[in-house]
Design a protein around this motif. Structure first.
Motif, PDB file in Angstrom:
ATOM      1  N   VAL A 113       0.880  -1.175   0.000  1.00  0.00           N
ATOM      2  CA  VAL A 113       0.000   0.000   0.000  1.00  0.00           C
ATOM      3  C   VAL A 113       0.914   1.221   0.000  1.00  0.00           C
ATOM      4  CG1 VAL A 113      -1.778   1.291   1.226  1.00  0.00           C
ATOM      5  CG2 VAL A 113      -1.810  -1.213   1.253  1.00  0.00           C
ATOM      6  N   ARG A 114       1.014   1.875  -1.136  1.00  0.00           N
ATOM      7  CA  ARG A 114       1.964   2.977  -1.257  1.00  0.00           C
ATOM      8  C   ARG A 114       1.462   4.224  -0.529  1.00  0.00           C
ATOM      9  NH1 ARG A 114       2.864   4.315  -7.059  1.00  0.00           N
ATOM     10  NH2 ARG A 114       0.670   3.774  -7.255  1.00  0.00           N
ATOM     11  N   PRO A 115       2.330   4.892   0.221  1.00  0.00           N
ATOM     12  CA  PRO A 115       1.913   6.116   0.908  1.00  0.00           C
ATOM     13  C   PRO A 115       1.694   7.262  -0.072  1.00  0.00           C
ATOM     14  CG  PRO A 115       4.262   5.744   1.191  1.00  0.00           C
ATOM     15  CD  PRO A 115       3.720   4.528   0.509  1.00  0.00           C
ATOM     16  N   ALA A 116       0.594   7.991   0.090  1.00  0.00           N
ATOM     17  CA  ALA A 116       0.268   9.124  -0.770  1.00  0.00           C
ATOM     18  C   ALA A 116       0.087  10.365   0.090  1.00  0.00           C
ATOM     19  CB  ALA A 116      -1.003   8.841  -1.577  1.00  0.00           C
ATOM     20  N   ASN A 117       0.396  11.516  -0.466  1.00  0.00           N
ATOM     21  CA  ASN A 117       0.388  12.760   0.297  1.00  0.00           C
ATOM     22  C   ASN A 117      -0.433  13.823  -0.423  1.00  0.00           C
ATOM     23  OD1 ASN A 117       3.360  11.540   0.121  1.00  0.00           O
ATOM     24  ND2 ASN A 117       2.955  12.089   2.234  1.00  0.00           N
ATOM     25  N   LEU A 127      -8.595  12.675   4.598  1.00  0.00           N
ATOM     26  CA  LEU A 127      -9.765  11.823   4.792  1.00  0.00           C
ATOM     27  C   LEU A 127     -10.311  11.407   3.431  1.00  0.00           C
ATOM     28  CD1 LEU A 127     -11.914  10.580   6.676  1.00  0.00           C
ATOM     29  CD2 LEU A 127     -13.182  12.728   6.467  1.00  0.00           C
ATOM     30  N   VAL A 128     -10.651  10.145   3.292  1.00  0.00           N
ATOM     31  CA  VAL A 128     -11.206   9.613   2.050  1.00  0.00           C
ATOM     32  C   VAL A 128     -12.678   9.261   2.261  1.00  0.00           C
ATOM     33  CG1 VAL A 128     -11.120   7.708   0.399  1.00  0.00           C
ATOM     34  CG2 VAL A 128      -9.004   8.794   1.157  1.00  0.00           C
ATOM     35  N   LEU A 129     -13.524   9.752   1.361  1.00  0.00           N
ATOM     36  CA  LEU A 129     -14.957   9.454   1.367  1.00  0.00           C
ATOM     37  C   LEU A 129     -15.320   8.749   0.069  1.00  0.00           C
ATOM     38  CD1 LEU A 129     -16.334  12.973   2.449  1.00  0.00           C
ATOM     39  CD2 LEU A 129     -15.636  11.102   3.959  1.00  0.00           C
ATOM     40  N   VAL A 130     -16.320   7.903   0.128  1.00  0.00           N
ATOM     41  CA  VAL A 130     -16.946   7.332  -1.059  1.00  0.00           C
ATOM     42  C   VAL A 130     -18.428   7.675  -0.978  1.00  0.00           C
ATOM     43  CG1 VAL A 130     -17.552   5.232  -2.315  1.00  0.00           C
ATOM     44  CG2 VAL A 130     -15.268   5.475  -1.334  1.00  0.00           C
ATOM     45  N   ASN A 131     -18.927   8.363  -1.987  1.00  0.00           N
ATOM     46  CA  ASN A 131     -20.308   8.853  -1.965  1.00  0.00           C
ATOM     47  C   ASN A 131     -20.591   9.658  -0.697  1.00  0.00           C
ATOM     48  OD1 ASN A 131     -20.793   7.740  -4.434  1.00  0.00           O
ATOM     49  ND2 ASN A 131     -22.140   6.115  -3.707  1.00  0.00           N
ATOM     50  N   ASN A 132     -19.601  10.462  -0.311  1.00  0.00           N
ATOM     51  CA  ASN A 132     -19.716  11.366   0.841  1.00  0.00           C
ATOM     52  C   ASN A 132     -19.757  10.642   2.184  1.00  0.00           C
ATOM     53  OD1 ASN A 132     -19.517  14.207   0.705  1.00  0.00           O
ATOM     54  ND2 ASN A 132     -21.498  14.419   1.698  1.00  0.00           N
ATOM     55  N   LYS A 133     -19.348   9.352   2.209  1.00  0.00           N
ATOM     56  CA  LYS A 133     -19.299   8.583   3.446  1.00  0.00           C
ATOM     57  C   LYS A 133     -17.858   8.137   3.709  1.00  0.00           C
ATOM     58  CE  LYS A 133     -23.851   8.490   4.003  1.00  0.00           C
ATOM     59  NZ  LYS A 133     -24.542   9.086   5.165  1.00  0.00           N
ATOM     60  N   ARG A 134     -17.450   8.208   4.989  1.00  0.00           N
ATOM     61  CA  ARG A 134     -16.074   7.881   5.373  1.00  0.00           C
ATOM     62  C   ARG A 134     -15.717   6.449   4.984  1.00  0.00           C
ATOM     63  NH1 ARG A 134     -12.150   9.030   9.658  1.00  0.00           N
ATOM     64  NH2 ARG A 134     -13.322  10.915  10.214  1.00  0.00           N
ATOM     65  N   ARG A 135     -14.506   6.301   4.390  1.00  0.00           N
ATOM     66  CA  ARG A 135     -13.990   4.979   4.026  1.00  0.00           C
ATOM     67  C   ARG A 135     -12.902   4.570   5.016  1.00  0.00           C
ATOM     68  NH1 ARG A 135     -13.680   1.059   0.243  1.00  0.00           N
ATOM     69  NH2 ARG A 135     -11.634   0.252  -0.360  1.00  0.00           N
ATOM     70  N   HIS A 136     -12.731   3.265   5.181  1.00  0.00           N
ATOM     71  CA  HIS A 136     -11.782   2.739   6.158  1.00  0.00           C
ATOM     72  C   HIS A 136     -10.341   2.951   5.694  1.00  0.00           C
ATOM     73  CE1 HIS A 136     -12.463  -0.501   3.218  1.00  0.00           C
ATOM     74  NE2 HIS A 136     -11.250  -0.934   3.517  1.00  0.00           N
ATOM     75  N   ARG A 137      -9.420   2.935   6.642  1.00  0.00           N
ATOM     76  CA  ARG A 137      -8.002   3.037   6.334  1.00  0.00           C
ATOM     77  C   ARG A 137      -7.440   1.643   6.056  1.00  0.00           C
ATOM     78  NH1 ARG A 137      -6.009   6.432   9.557  1.00  0.00           N
ATOM     79  NH2 ARG A 137      -7.749   6.813  10.977  1.00  0.00           N
ATOM     80  N   ALA A 138      -6.226   1.602   5.534  1.00  0.00           N
ATOM     81  CA  ALA A 138      -5.558   0.337   5.243  1.00  0.00           C
ATOM     82  C   ALA A 138      -4.910  -0.222   6.501  1.00  0.00           C
ATOM     83  CB  ALA A 138      -4.509   0.524   4.156  1.00  0.00           C
ATOM     84  N   ALA A 139      -4.630  -1.520   6.475  1.00  0.00           N
ATOM     85  CA  ALA A 139      -3.976  -2.166   7.615  1.00  0.00           C
ATOM     86  C   ALA A 139      -2.490  -1.848   7.676  1.00  0.00           C
ATOM     87  CB  ALA A 139      -4.177  -3.684   7.532  1.00  0.00           C
ATOM     88  N   VAL A 140      -1.915  -1.427   6.567  1.00  0.00           N
ATOM     89  CA  VAL A 140      -0.470  -1.219   6.484  1.00  0.00           C
ATOM     90  C   VAL A 140      -0.056   0.063   7.195  1.00  0.00           C
ATOM     91  CG1 VAL A 140       1.371  -0.617   4.873  1.00  0.00           C
ATOM     92  CG2 VAL A 140      -0.109  -2.565   4.395  1.00  0.00           C
ATOM     93  N   PHE A 444       8.792 -17.879   4.700  1.00  0.00           N
ATOM     94  CA  PHE A 444       8.150 -17.720   5.999  1.00  0.00           C
ATOM     95  C   PHE A 444       6.810 -17.009   5.840  1.00  0.00           C
ATOM     96  CE2 PHE A 444      12.696 -17.712   6.557  1.00  0.00           C
ATOM     97  CZ  PHE A 444      12.919 -18.494   7.682  1.00  0.00           C
ATOM     98  N   ASP A 445       5.931 -17.290   6.784  1.00  0.00           N
ATOM     99  CA  ASP A 445       4.687 -16.535   6.954  1.00  0.00           C
ATOM    100  C   ASP A 445       4.862 -15.672   8.202  1.00  0.00           C
ATOM    101  OD1 ASP A 445       2.186 -15.511   7.354  1.00  0.00           O
ATOM    102  OD2 ASP A 445       1.191 -17.426   7.715  1.00  0.00           O
ATOM    103  N   PRO A 446       5.211 -14.383   8.045  1.00  0.00           N
ATOM    104  CA  PRO A 446       5.493 -13.560   9.226  1.00  0.00           C
ATOM    105  C   PRO A 446       4.253 -13.171  10.017  1.00  0.00           C
ATOM    106  CG  PRO A 446       6.431 -12.627   7.211  1.00  0.00           C
ATOM    107  CD  PRO A 446       5.455 -13.661   6.805  1.00  0.00           C
ATOM    108  N   GLY A 447       3.061 -13.319   9.427  1.00  0.00           N
ATOM    109  CA  GLY A 447       1.845 -12.938  10.118  1.00  0.00           C
ATOM    110  C   GLY A 447       1.020 -11.968   9.298  1.00  0.00           C
ATOM    111  N   ASP A 448      -0.005 -11.385   9.922  1.00  0.00           N
ATOM    112  CA  ASP A 448      -0.980 -10.557   9.225  1.00  0.00           C
ATOM    113  C   ASP A 448      -1.241  -9.268   9.992  1.00  0.00           C
ATOM    114  OD1 ASP A 448      -1.229 -13.360   8.732  1.00  0.00           O
ATOM    115  OD2 ASP A 448      -3.169 -13.060   7.797  1.00  0.00           O
ATOM    116  N   TYR A 449      -1.617  -8.226   9.249  1.00  0.00           N
ATOM    117  CA  TYR A 449      -2.216  -7.019   9.794  1.00  0.00           C
ATOM    118  C   TYR A 449      -3.660  -6.952   9.288  1.00  0.00           C
ATOM    119  CZ  TYR A 449       2.182  -4.774  11.355  1.00  0.00           C
ATOM    120  OH  TYR A 449       3.354  -4.461  12.004  1.00  0.00           O
TER     121      TYR A 449
END
Length: 859
Positions: A113-117, A127-140, A444-449
């Motif tokens: 997930v590339r960082p954007a500014n 803040l990111v909205l979709v159809n004027n509603k708040r969207r979730h952030r990424a796990a990264v 290896f499987d280091p795990g998940d976020y």
């Protein structure tokens, strides 16, 4: 695994249903061309009406960009279509000058997930909205982000297919008083298509001029239903091959010159990562329940596999794997007695000097009780890292109007619920847990976020009269972050650790059960807004929002904005607001260990990021995190003269208690043990650590200017952005000069673009775009790279049947960033040696010209 199979089954079902529906409706439309023309005319009219107004930044009726009290950019669906590639962040980078995103070739999870500014601030300040509603952030969480994005946890825009979008509204102003946490730099509102008829299909392949980095995307959109009950569905599938823009490292070439033919060329790859199975689905839908009540919603599912490279592990010098003294001697392990599971010390082990010492190597190779990783990797190794990422969400809502007879004007209400989830399942291979010796796995499987967001919103609006508009609402949010532990070998301290071999998977350590966990935070908010028009040419907007977090307490924010018409064609506008951003549960609680290049040491070091409340952090100034606070001022004007639109705005963002990662601190032995006890088992081989801190303030100032004018049947758009950030106060204990320079100089201070879109001969069109990026600083190369001018060109043909064909190129002059000074002769001792020919954080990329084609059909 079971959840992944269910997701894949759902996505396959949706794709099949979409294809069947598309075929059915294409046939039906072909049978009735007269009805098709009527539908297209109605659809075109609704599109034109939508794209002339914006809804972000106000809860009153939509208004034009020039009438808005704050600066807003509109990016239309045609703007997205006239570009190569399919990755939404890259498309936005070309169209919104204050928006920056770059390739992240060796950036841990930042590659996924590339960082954007936006406007020179961190990714989680937008803040990111979709159809004027708040969207979730990424796990990264961006543990490596070229300084400015270090430690940020922002949203991921790549799961949104551009074919699903009607337009994007970019609010370039602080809006925390209206929308809550994160809206310091601005707000990006993604408006989904809502047509209930018609659709389109497109196939877009592309390749870089170097002959690598092939990409493709197949996408489709269709509207279904009636004006009363409708759905608009979009799907996209694609992928991308890697690029290689490397030079052979000097140390790797020296190995080859000395006779080591097992070293790869290049030993380390710089370029765009591999993207496989990039599937995206978005659905927008609604239904009229009664004359005054409507049901609505949208949903998405996206999945992909992203894989990139890490730094080269030199078979003579890599600490804790091949040597412990910088390559003077080889690290040799004593395996005798290890079958009993007893940690062994290095007694009576022959010293093998790197000259190379062939006799000493043979002695080690022939003794079954001795081991060196040169037996497994004679040419060294370069780990490969990535993640299987899954993004999903659903929003359901109901809205209506009431009490018009008793109140005189309709009171509207809107109740909605939202769930969003982002899951990054990490993997790493072609590496080792050195402390396990010859028994180590190499993958290896280091795990998940996992990031989850739950939102409940209730909003009410009421136009008291033509002069006064009122709005208020309530919000409940619950944000969660989960760390899933990895396989045991990815974090295990093996029996050879006592002999100097590093523990855990080399390059990206796994998450131990102690470090794993689930953290949640709830907050509630209430707001009230009003818009007042004392006279016809004067708009005043006010907003106040109170918010309470269960771990941070309460915050109260406000905003005042105005638009005053001096004449019919010239307006002044401005705003002043306070803002905030609460640290995420992930930033508060997670541990991370990564391998990165240290310029001063000219070597790789193992760095750990630990919670600010950990005992090791508290010794050097760590303390519980607090919300970031801001004050935003924006002022400017708009002019409309002879169909020429001009807007110019100045902005000033003052941030206090700003959150980022501290400088790196050397780790003492007692601190290592504290971290091991806390679950960071790889701390046994850590050299440095850092933590989140609120110990500095910044001022970000800038100017945005936009000029739009008609050209016969086409248009010309000129855009300019100047942004500069200054660290105004900091704690020298936690923030050093390098971190300050990264925050102030790692993004270009100037961006400009000039775009000409011109149709000709009825069916043909041409787009020419010139873009300029100013100078930027790369902390890993310790170099400032000069700005560049980039040109794009596109030719298109659209037939009356709806078939369209496009040929185009991005960066058609094949312009590259300046070459890395370390690889420009003459060679200077002590310069970094990591194989990157160009600055890796180039704001326009470092892959050269990209050529693409597109074939589409609209109906």
């Amino acid at each position: 695994m079971k959840g992944t199979r269910i997701y894949k089954t759902i996505s396959l079902t949706l794709f099949i249903a979409f294809a069947i529906s598309l075929g059915y409706f294409s046939t039906a439309i072909a049978q009735d061309e007269a009805e098709e023309e009527s539908m297209e005319a109605a659809s075109d009219e609704s599109v034109a009406e939508l794209e002339s107004v914006v809804i972000v930044g106000t809860r009153a009726k939509p208004r034009s960009v020039l009438e808005s009290a704050v600066p807003i950019d509109i990016v239309s669906k045609e703007d997205f279509a006239k570009q190569g590639g399919a990755d939404l962040p890259n498309l936005l980078r070309t169209l919104v000058p204050s928006y920056n995103v770059n390739t992240q070739p060796i950036s841990d999870a930042g590659t996924v997930v590339r960082p954007a500014n936006l406007r020179g601030l961190a990714p989680d300040h937008t803040l990111v909205l979709v159809n004027n509603k708040r969207r979730h952030r990424a796990a990264v969480i961006h543990w490596l982000g070229n300084g400015l994005a270090d430690g940020a946890q922002g949203p991921d825009l790549s799961p949104i297919p551009s074919i699903a979008l009607q337009q994007v509204e970019v609010l370039r102003d602080g809006a925390s008083a209206q929308y809550g946490s994160d809206a310091i730099a601005g707000v990006m509102n993604f408006q989904l298509k809502d047509a209930y008829q018609g659709g389109s299909i497109e196939f877009k392949p592309g390749i870089y001029q170097e002959g690598d980095g092939r990409q493709f995307a197949v996408a489709g959109n269709i509207g279904l239903g009636t004006p009363e009950t409708w759905a608009n569905l979009s799907v996209e599938y694609g992928g991308a091959d890697p690029t290689i823009r490397s030079v052979q490292r000097f140390d790797a070439q020296a190995l080859v010159d000395a006779g080591n033919l097992s070293v790869r060329d290049p030993a380390q790859i710089w370029g765009q990562p591999i993207v496989e199975g990039d599937f995206k689905f978005f659905g927008n839908f609604g239904s009229q329940i009664t004359d005054s009540v409507d049901f609505y919603g949208h949903t998405n599912y996206a999945s992909k596999r992203v894989e990139g490279g890490f730094y080269f592990r030199n078979p003579n010098t890599r600490s804790g794997v091949f040597s412990t003294d910088g390559g003077e001697t080889l690290l040799v392990g004593n395996l005798s007695g290890l079958e009993e599971g007893v940690d062994q010390t290095a007694d009576d082990i022959p010293i093998v000097e790197h000259v190379p010492d062939e006799a000493g190597l043979q002695e080690v190779f022939s003794d079954p009780n001795l081991f060196t990783f040169q037996e497994m990797f004679p040419g060294g190794f370069t780990p490969r890292f990535g993640a299987d990422a899954v993004d999903s969400s659903i929003l359901l809502g109901i809205k209506g109007s009431a009490l018009e007879e008793s109140l005189g004007n309709p009171l509207t209400w809107d109740f909605s619920g939202y769930f969003g989830r982002h899951h990054a399942d990490f993997f790493i291979f072609n590496t080792v847990n050195a402390s396990l010796g010859p028994d180590t796995p190499t993958s290896f499987d280091p795990g998940d976020y996992i990031q989850t967001d739950y939102n409940l919103n209730f909003d009410v609006t009421y136009p008291l009269n033509d002069m006064i508009f009122l709005a208020s609402g309530l919000e409940y949010r619950n944000e969660g972050f989960e760390v899933v532990d990895g396989q045991r070998e990815s974090y295990q301290i093996g029996p050879l650790a006592a002999q100097g071999f590093t523990a855990a998977s080399n390059g990206f350590s796994g998450f131990s059960p102690i470090a794993a966990g689930v953290w949640n935070r709830a907050n509630v908010a209430a707001y009230i807004e009003s818009e007042v028009k004392p006279i016809d040419n004067w708009l005043v907007a006010l907003a106040v929002r109170g918010e309470n977090f269960e771990d941070f307490g309460s915050t109260l924010n406000y905003k005042v904005a105005t638009n005053y018409g001096i004449t019919e064609t010239m307006k002044l506008r401005g705003s002043y607001s306070s803002g905030f951003r609460a640290p995420t549960p992930g930033q508060q609680n997670t541990f991370n260990v990564t391998t990165e290049f240290n310029f001063e040491k000219n070597d790789l070091v193992n760095n750990g990021t630990i919670p600010s409340t950990n005992a090791a952090a508290e010794l050097v100034g760590g303390k519980p995190l607090e919300p970031e606070k801001s004050n935003n001022f924006t002022g400017g004007f708009t002019v409309e003269l002879l169909d020429v639109n001009i807007t110019m705005d100045f902005f000033d963002i003052r941030m206090r208690d700003r959150l980022s990662l501290s400088q790196d601190f050397a780790l003492q032995e007692e601190q290592k043990q504290d971290l091991i006890d806390a679950g960071v088992t790889s701390a046994a081989n850590l050299e440095e650590f850092r933590f989140f801190t609120n110990d500095f303030d910044t001022t970000t100032q800038g100017i945005d200017a936009v000029v739009t004018l008609p050209l016969m049947d086409g248009k010309l758009i000129a855009v300019y952005n100047w942004t500069v950030t200054t660290v105004t106060d900091h704690n020298p204990v936690t923030l050093d000069d390098l971190r300050i320079k990264e925050l102030e100089e790692n993004l270009p201070k100037q961006r400009a673009s000039l775009t000409v879109v011109q149709p000709f001969m009825d069916d043909f069109g041409v787009l020419v775009r010139g873009g300029y990026w100013g100078d930027w600083y790369d902390s890993e190369d310790d170099a400032t790279y000069t700005g560049k001018l980039i040109f794009d060109l596109e030719l298109s043909y659209t037939a009356d049947s709806g078939i369209s064909m496009t040929l185009g190129g991005n960066n058609i002059l094949n312009t590259y960033p300046d070459e890395n000074p370390a690889y420009v002769p003459p060679r200077i001792d002590g310069e970094p040696d990591i194989g990157n020919k160009y600055g890796q954080f180039s704001p326009f990329g470092f892959d050269g010209a990209f050529w693409y084609a597109k074939v589409g059909y609209s109906f």
